[in-house]
Scaffold this active site. Structure first.
Site, mmCIF file in Angstrom:
data_model
loop_
_atom_site.group_PDB
_atom_site.id
_atom_site.type_symbol
_atom_site.label_atom_id
_atom_site.label_comp_id
_atom_site.label_asym_id
_atom_site.label_seq_id
_atom_site.Cartn_x
_atom_site.Cartn_y
_atom_site.Cartn_z
ATOM 1 N N GLY A 11 -4.230 -4.209 -4.474
ATOM 2 C CA GLY A 11 -5.255 -3.248 -4.865
ATOM 3 C C GLY A 11 -4.576 -1.938 -5.186
ATOM 4 O O GLY A 11 -3.897 -1.374 -4.335
ATOM 5 N N HIS A 12 -4.672 -1.523 -6.409
ATOM 6 C CA HIS A 12 -4.061 -0.261 -6.813
ATOM 7 C C HIS A 12 -5.159 0.752 -7.076
ATOM 8 O O HIS A 12 -6.021 0.515 -7.909
ATOM 9 C CB HIS A 12 -3.240 -0.448 -8.095
ATOM 10 C CG HIS A 12 -1.978 -1.224 -7.862
ATOM 11 N ND1 HIS A 12 -1.267 -1.796 -8.880
ATOM 12 C CD2 HIS A 12 -1.308 -1.507 -6.727
ATOM 13 C CE1 HIS A 12 -0.199 -2.394 -8.368
ATOM 14 N NE2 HIS A 12 -0.215 -2.236 -7.074
ATOM 15 N N GLN B 28 2.156 -5.914 -3.214
ATOM 16 C CA GLN B 28 2.460 -5.976 -1.766
ATOM 17 C C GLN B 28 3.774 -5.248 -1.504
ATOM 18 O O GLN B 28 4.099 -4.326 -2.235
ATOM 19 C CB GLN B 28 2.512 -7.434 -1.274
ATOM 20 C CG GLN B 28 1.166 -8.134 -1.231
ATOM 21 C CD GLN B 28 0.760 -8.728 -2.555
ATOM 22 O OE1 GLN B 28 1.541 -9.388 -3.204
ATOM 23 N NE2 GLN B 28 -0.475 -8.518 -2.960
ATOM 24 N N LYS C 298 2.140 2.325 -5.098
ATOM 25 C CA LYS C 298 2.834 1.871 -6.312
ATOM 26 C C LYS C 298 2.024 2.153 -7.572
ATOM 27 O O LYS C 298 2.579 2.508 -8.605
ATOM 28 C CB LYS C 298 3.109 0.364 -6.237
ATOM 29 C CG LYS C 298 4.073 -0.028 -5.142
ATOM 30 C CD LYS C 298 4.284 -1.525 -5.092
ATOM 31 C CE LYS C 298 3.121 -2.317 -4.557
ATOM 32 N NZ LYS C 298 2.777 -2.097 -3.154
ATOM 33 N N ASP D 293 0.814 -1.226 0.000
ATOM 34 C CA ASP D 293 0.000 0.000 0.000
ATOM 35 C C ASP D 293 0.844 1.271 0.000
ATOM 36 O O ASP D 293 0.418 2.300 0.538
ATOM 37 C CB ASP D 293 -0.958 0.039 1.208
ATOM 38 C CG ASP D 293 -1.785 -1.220 1.303
ATOM 39 O OD1 ASP D 293 -2.256 -1.672 0.256
ATOM 40 O OD2 ASP D 293 -1.952 -1.742 2.414
HETATM 41 P P1 IMP Z 1 -2.703 -12.699 1.724
HETATM 42 O O1 IMP Z 1 -1.746 -12.178 0.708
HETATM 43 O O2 IMP Z 1 -4.137 -12.432 1.379
HETATM 44 O O3 IMP Z 1 -2.460 -14.146 2.044
HETATM 45 O O4 IMP Z 1 -2.455 -11.899 3.110
HETATM 46 C C1 IMP Z 1 -1.263 -12.062 3.858
HETATM 47 C C2 IMP Z 1 -0.840 -10.734 4.481
HETATM 48 O O5 IMP Z 1 -0.462 -9.837 3.455
HETATM 49 C C3 IMP Z 1 -1.950 -10.007 5.264
HETATM 50 O O6 IMP Z 1 -1.357 -9.306 6.338
HETATM 51 C C4 IMP Z 1 -2.498 -9.020 4.249
HETATM 52 O O7 IMP Z 1 -3.109 -7.899 4.877
HETATM 53 C C5 IMP Z 1 -1.221 -8.635 3.539
HETATM 54 N N1 IMP Z 1 -1.461 -8.168 2.167
HETATM 55 C C6 IMP Z 1 -1.733 -8.903 1.073
HETATM 56 N N2 IMP Z 1 -1.867 -8.122 -0.013
HETATM 57 C C7 IMP Z 1 -1.644 -6.865 0.394
HETATM 58 C C8 IMP Z 1 -1.593 -5.607 -0.280
HETATM 59 O O8 IMP Z 1 -1.766 -5.495 -1.500
HETATM 60 N N3 IMP Z 1 -1.329 -4.529 0.495
HETATM 61 C C9 IMP Z 1 -1.083 -4.624 1.831
HETATM 62 N N4 IMP Z 1 -1.102 -5.774 2.497
HETATM 63 C C10 IMP Z 1 -1.379 -6.889 1.784
#
Ligand code: IMP
Length: 426
Positions: free
Chosen positions: A37-38, A220, A13, A10
Site C-alpha cells: 500500500g503506497h 514490502q 517507498k 511501510d
Molecule cells: P502477506 O504478504 O499478506 O502474506 O503478509 C505476510 C506478512 O507481511 C505480514 O506480517 C504482513 O503484515 C506483512 N506485509 C505484507 N505486505 C506488507 C506491506 O506492504 N507493508 C508492511 N507489511 C506487509
C-alpha cells in the site's frame, strides 16, 4: 535503479518513487501484490495505491512485471479511481502477460490458514498472497495470458478452484466458492484489461537498450523476504533487490544503483520478532506523530527505535548503495533518541542480524547508542541547513554506522518535503 524497503515494509517507498519518477521513463513493480500500500499526498490530496506503481502520477510508463501476483478486481478499482481523478493511464500502464492471478479462493485460503494458526498466525494482509505464490511454485497457477482464451481459462479455473475448494471444505471446514459464479465475471474483465497486457520484458529491455532511466519499485521490505526475512513471519515473495531481475525477466547485470529506504525509526505490522520494539511513551510518540496505521489493512503498526543491526543485513542482502531516511520529522521533540548498534543473544554480541531462529531473535537484547533529541521542527525542511545540529549529527552517525551514504531525507508526507543530499539518478 532499484528502490527497496530496508526494514519490514511501510518505509515510505511510494513517496520516494514518485519523486524519482520525474527523472525516469518507466517505473516497474516486480514482486508482491495488493498486500502493498503506497500512500501518496500530492497537493494535499491523498491516494493509496496497492498494485499500480506510484509513478503513475508522472509521465513515466508504469509496468507490472511477471513477479507480481495480480488481483484483477483491485487493479480495476485502481484504474477506475485514477480515471476519476483524470490521471491518464492509456499507453502508460503495462502488465506482464505472465503475472499469476490471485483468485477469490486464494483469499479464502489465506483467511482459513490464518484462523487455523490461532495465536501463531502470521498476521497476513489477508489478500491471498501466500496461497497465490504457492500455486505458482507448484506449477498450477493461472497466468494473466490465460484470461484471454475463454476455453483455457475456464478449464484452468475449474481445476484450480476445485483443488482449493477441496482444501477449504475438508481441511479447514470453511465455505468454498463456486467457479461458475466467477468465471463469466472474470472473463468480462479480459476486455478491460487486454489493452494493458504486454511482453513487459521486451518493453523494459528496449528502454534499457535505449539508455532510458528505468526505476524498479520494490514492495514490502527486506526483513519480510521469504528467504532472508524473519521467517516464518514474512511475506511469500523475495522482496530483496535480486527479485527485480527474476520478477521482470531482465538479467542482474543492468542494475547499478540500489536505494534502500528506511524510516528514522522502525515499524512492523503483523506478528514476528522485533528487537527494538517500544511499548512505552516513546513508542506511543512514534505511533501517534508518525500516524502508524497500515495503508492496506488499517492495522496499527508496532513501533520501535532504528535498528542498525537489521539494516546492516539489509544492506548486504540488497547491495544497497544509497539510503533514503524517511520520517525524520517524527523524531522532533523527543528528549533522547536511541538506535540499536548491536544485539546480545545468549551472551554473544552480533553487529549484523544473524541467521538464527525466531525464538532466539525474540530473546535478543539490543545494545543502544543514545543521541540527543532536538526540540525544534524538521517538518517540511528542504535543505540540510534547515535542520538542527542534533538532527544533522543523527544523519551522519547513521551513515558512518552503516558505511552507506544517505542520499535523501524525507521530512513530511508531502512530495515537496524532501532534502536531496546526493543526485542519485545520474
Ligand atoms: P502477506 O504478504 O499478506 O502474506 O503478509 C505476510 C506478512 O507481511 C505480514 O506480517 C504482513 O503484515 C506483512 N506485509 C505484507 N505486505 C506488507 C506491506 O506492504 N507493508 C508492511 N507489511 C506487509
Amino acid at each position: 535503479m532499484i528502490v527497496v524497503g530496508a526494514q519490514w515494509g511501510d518505509e515510505g517507498k511510494g513517496k520516494v518513487i514518485d519523486l524519482l519518477t520525474k527523472q525516469a521513463e518507466a517505473v516497474v513493480r516486480f514482486q508482491g501484490g495488493h498486500n502493498a500500500g503506497h500512500t501518496l499526498v500530492i497537493n494535499g490530496q491523498k491516494t493509496v495505491l496497492h498494485l499500480i506503481p506510484s509513478g503513475i502520477f508522472n509521465d513515466a510508463k508504469c509496468i507490472i512485471g511477471n513477479g507480481v501476483v495480480l488481483h484483477i478486481p483491485t487493479l480495476l478499482d485502481e484504474i477506475k479511481s485514477l480515471q476519476t481523478k483524470n490521471i491518464n493511464i492509456e499507453n502508460k500502464l503495462l502488465i506482464s502477460s505472465q503475472c499469476p492471478l490471485i483468485l477469490p479462493t486464494h483469499i479464502l485460503l489465506d483467511e482459513a490458514r490464518e484462523n487455523a494458526l490461532g495465536n501463531k498466525a502470521i498476521g497476513t494482509t489477508g489478500r491471498g498472497i501466500g496461497p497465490a505464490y504457492e500455486d505458482k511454485v507448484a506449477r498450477r497457477a493461472i497466468h494473466l495470458m490465460d484470461l484471454l482464451d475463454p476455453v483455457i481459462f475456464k478449464q484452468k479455473l475449474r481445476n484450480l478452484m476445485s483443488y482449493h475448494n477441496f482444501i477449504l471444505e475438508n481441511l479447514y471446514q470453511t465455505p468454498s466458492e463456486d467457479p461458475e459464479k466467477i468465471e463469466d465475471l472474470w472473463l468480462s474483465f479480459a476486455d478491460i484489461i487486454k489493452p494493458f497486457i504486454a511482453d513487459t520484458t521486451d518493453v523494459i529491455n528496449t528502454m534499457l537498450v535505449n539508455k532510458s532511466n528505468v526505476l524498479f519499485e520494490g514492495a514490502q521490505g527486506s526483513m519480510l523476504d521469504i528467504d532472508h526475512g524473519t521467517y516464518p513471519y514474512v511475506t511469500s515473495s523475495n522482496t530483496v533487490a535480486g527479485a527485480a531481475s527474476t520478477g521482470t525477466g531482465i538479467g542482474p547485470g543492468v542494475f547499478n544503483k540500489i536505494l534502500g529506504i528506511t524510516k528514522a525509526y522502525t515499524t512492523r505490522v503483523g506478528s514476528g520478532p522485533f528487537p527494538t520494539e517500544l511499548n512505552d511513551e516513546n513508542g506511543k510518540h512514534l505511533a501517534e506523530v508518525g500516524v502508524e496505521f497500515g495503508a492496506t489493512t488499517g492495522r496499527p503498526r508496532r513501533c520501535g527505535w532504528l535498528d542498525i543491526v537489521a539494516l546492516r543485513k539489509a544492506i548486504i542482502n540488497n547491495s544497497i548503495s544509497h539510503l533514503c531516511l524517511t520520517k525524520l520529522d517524527v523524531l522532533d521533540g523527543l528528549d533522547k533518541i536511541h538506535v540499536a548498534v548491536e544485539y546480545e543473544i545468549s551472551g554473544e554480541r552480533y553487529s549484523t542480524m544473524p541467521n538464527i531462529n525466531k525464538d532466539h531473535l525474540s530473546r535478543c537484547k539490543p545494545i543502544y547508542k543514545q543521541f540527543e533529541g532536538w526540540q525544534a521542527t524538521t517538518s517540511g525542511a528542504t535543505s540540510i541547513g534547515q535542520l538542527p545540529e542534533q538532527a544533522k549529527q543523527f544523519i551522519s552517525s547513521i551513515e558512518s554506522l552503516l558505511s552507506t551514504k544517505v542520499a535523501l531525507v524525507s521530512t513530511g508526507p508531502d512530495r515537496k518535503d524532501i532534502i536531496v543530499l546526493d543526485k542519485i539518478f545520474n
